[in-house]
Design an enzyme around this catalytic site. Structure first.
Site, PDB file in Angstrom:
ATOM      1  N   ASP A  47      15.780   2.279 -28.942  1.00  0.00           N
ATOM      2  CA  ASP A  47      15.832   1.487 -27.711  1.00  0.00           C
ATOM      3  C   ASP A  47      17.277   1.259 -27.252  1.00  0.00           C
ATOM      4  OD1 ASP A  47      14.782   0.090 -25.592  1.00  0.00           O
ATOM      5  OD2 ASP A  47      14.337  -1.727 -26.726  1.00  0.00           O
ATOM      6  N   HIS A  64      19.355   8.471 -21.644  1.00  0.00           N
ATOM      7  CA  HIS A  64      18.349   9.201 -22.420  1.00  0.00           C
ATOM      8  C   HIS A  64      18.952  10.500 -22.967  1.00  0.00           C
ATOM      9  CE1 HIS A  64      15.468   6.283 -21.205  1.00  0.00           C
ATOM     10  NE2 HIS A  64      15.352   6.702 -19.965  1.00  0.00           N
ATOM     11  N   LEU A 158      11.761  17.548 -44.491  1.00  0.00           N
ATOM     12  CA  LEU A 158      11.622  16.254 -43.812  1.00  0.00           C
ATOM     13  C   LEU A 158      10.444  16.340 -42.842  1.00  0.00           C
ATOM     14  CD1 LEU A 158      12.962  13.402 -43.035  1.00  0.00           C
ATOM     15  CD2 LEU A 158      13.936  14.644 -41.097  1.00  0.00           C
TER      16      LEU A 158
HETATM   17  C1  IPE Z   1       9.803   0.854 -26.741  1.00  0.00           C
HETATM   18  O1  IPE Z   1      10.889   0.554 -25.927  1.00  0.00           O
HETATM   19  C2  IPE Z   1       9.404   2.286 -26.553  1.00  0.00           C
HETATM   20  C3  IPE Z   1      10.365   3.258 -27.002  1.00  0.00           C
HETATM   21  C4  IPE Z   1      11.484   3.028 -27.627  1.00  0.00           C
HETATM   22  C5  IPE Z   1      10.009   4.629 -26.792  1.00  0.00           C
HETATM   23  P1  IPE Z   1      10.712  -0.177 -24.514  1.00  0.00           P
HETATM   24  O2  IPE Z   1      12.061  -0.386 -23.990  1.00  0.00           O
HETATM   25  O3  IPE Z   1       9.758   0.579 -23.674  1.00  0.00           O
HETATM   26  O4  IPE Z   1      10.020  -1.540 -24.954  1.00  0.00           O
HETATM   27  P2  IPE Z   1      10.015  -2.957 -24.238  1.00  0.00           P
HETATM   28  O5  IPE Z   1       9.572  -2.748 -22.835  1.00  0.00           O
HETATM   29  O6  IPE Z   1      11.412  -3.479 -24.317  1.00  0.00           O
HETATM   30  O7  IPE Z   1       9.086  -3.780 -25.068  1.00  0.00           O
HETATM   31  C1  IPE Z   2      14.618   3.623 -24.941  1.00  0.00           C
HETATM   32  O1  IPE Z   2      15.584   3.152 -24.081  1.00  0.00           O
HETATM   33  C2  IPE Z   2      14.020   4.939 -24.500  1.00  0.00           C
HETATM   34  C3  IPE Z   2      12.668   4.825 -23.955  1.00  0.00           C
HETATM   35  C4  IPE Z   2      11.938   3.746 -23.944  1.00  0.00           C
HETATM   36  C5  IPE Z   2      12.080   6.016 -23.397  1.00  0.00           C
HETATM   37  P1  IPE Z   2      15.212   2.312 -22.777  1.00  0.00           P
HETATM   38  O2  IPE Z   2      15.020   3.263 -21.660  1.00  0.00           O
HETATM   39  O3  IPE Z   2      14.086   1.394 -23.052  1.00  0.00           O
HETATM   40  O4  IPE Z   2      16.563   1.500 -22.577  1.00  0.00           O
HETATM   41  P2  IPE Z   2      16.722  -0.034 -22.180  1.00  0.00           P
HETATM   42  O5  IPE Z   2      15.875  -0.831 -23.137  1.00  0.00           O
HETATM   43  O6  IPE Z   2      16.256  -0.169 -20.774  1.00  0.00           O
HETATM   44  O7  IPE Z   2      18.185  -0.309 -22.356  1.00  0.00           O
HETATM   45 MG    MG Z   3      13.991  -0.475 -23.780  1.00  0.00          MG
END
Ligand code: IPE
Ligand code: IPE
Ligand code: MG
Length: 269
Positions: A47, A64, A158
């Site tokens: 995240d 990303h 792995l």
């Molecule tokens: C969880 O992250 C999903 C992934 C890391 C793929 P999100 O950013 O979508 O989760 P919330 O919205 O903060 O709970």
């Molecule tokens: C995690 O990073 C990747 C996915 C959920 C696909 P985010 O896109 O949720 O990044 P933040 O949480 O908005 O910083």
């Molecule tokens: Mg996120």
């Protein structure tokens, strides 16, 4: 009993690891963690890509893309540490609610990741599995996923579980439907349904539960990830945003895990 782990559960300062903490050299950390059992299975909620991009005044997909580099680093570090299974949450069922351009960018990156990394992953002995509602992927992404799974099926070093279009509750609903069908068909009776019955119908049926669950970017929630499997996982919240998570960060998480006292409800002898 390890007194550090007792206090760790009660203070935020101890469960949130400062990104600013001084780092020993990565090699020294690797040597250090090899002195104790490493987690067999590590799961990671990757995240913070969006915030990483925003802090650079860039669009979210930029974050990303940078996150792909971290995936590479963590796969390599897991192999170096002797981890057997790595589960990565790449795209949740709920993430389908994001703006279409971001979803498209994520799907293209998935293809690109497989395209550019597959050969090396295979050479490193990484067996890829992809879990989630793959019927929602576009044809190109679905084909890339299929290829990655097929071309690494023989690898044994792995196990890499990629969770894409995945929700923990949906996984449980699917498992319940499979159980219900078997009951209806007379294969099992309702009384025979036990934890193993459910476990055998999860995506992760042949892999042990995660010992360690890492979430980056400081968020302290599961966001519907591996709800059944993380029942007894040790939780590690890192303030580091996913694109900055690297080999050192993974080794630090493993070292922290090694200091935990896992009791599984029992008392220490
Ligand atoms: C969880 O992250 C999903 C992934 C890391 C793929 P999100 O950013 O979508 O989760 P919330 O919205 O903060 O709970
Ligand atoms: C995690 O990073 C990747 C996915 C959920 C696909 P985010 O896109 O949720 O990044 P933040 O949480 O908005 O910083
Ligand atoms: Mg996120």
């Amino acid at each position: 009993m390890n007194p550090v782990s007792l206090t760790a559960v009660s203070t935020t300062a101890n469960i949130v690891n400062s990104a600013d903490a001084p780092h020993a050299s990565t090699d020294a950390l690797l040597q250090q963690l090899q002195g104790a059992p490493v987690p067999k299975h590590i799961a990671i909620i990757m995240d913070g890509n969006g915030r990483w991009a925003r802090s650079r005044h860039m669009p979210r997909p930029f974050g990303h893309r940078a996150g792909m580099k971290a995936v590479r680093a963590v796969v390599e570090a897991s192999i170096a540490a002797g981890v057997e299974w790595l589960s990565l949450f790449a795209f949740s069922q709920e993430n389908w609610q994001r703006p279409q351009p971001e979803i498209s960018a994520l799907m293209s990156l998935l293809e690109e990741y497989i395209q550019s990394e597959l050969r090396e992953l295979r050479e490193q002995g990484v067996r890829i599995r992809v879990h989630g509602d793959l019927s929602r992927l576009n044809a190109a992404a679905a084909a890339a996923v299929e290829r990655a799974v097929a071309e690494t099926a023989h690898c044994t070093r792995l196990g890499l579980n990629l969770f894409i279009s995945y929700g923990g509750r949906a996984e449980l609903v699917r498992a319940m439907q499979l159980v219900a069908k078997d009951v209806q068909a007379g294969v099992i009776t309702p009384e025979q349904v036990d934890e193993d019955t459910i476990r055998a119908r999860l995506f992760t049926q042949d892999c042990p539960d995660p010992d360690l669950l890492i979430r980056t970017s400081g968020e302290r929630r599961l966001s519907n990830f591996m709800l059944w499997q993380v029942a007894y996982a040790e939780l590690y919240i890192s303030n580091v945003l996913w694109p900055d998570f690297d080999r050192t960060a993974l080794f630090e998480a493993i070292l922290d895990f090694q200091g935990r006292d896992r009791r599984f409800g029992k008392v220490d002898k």
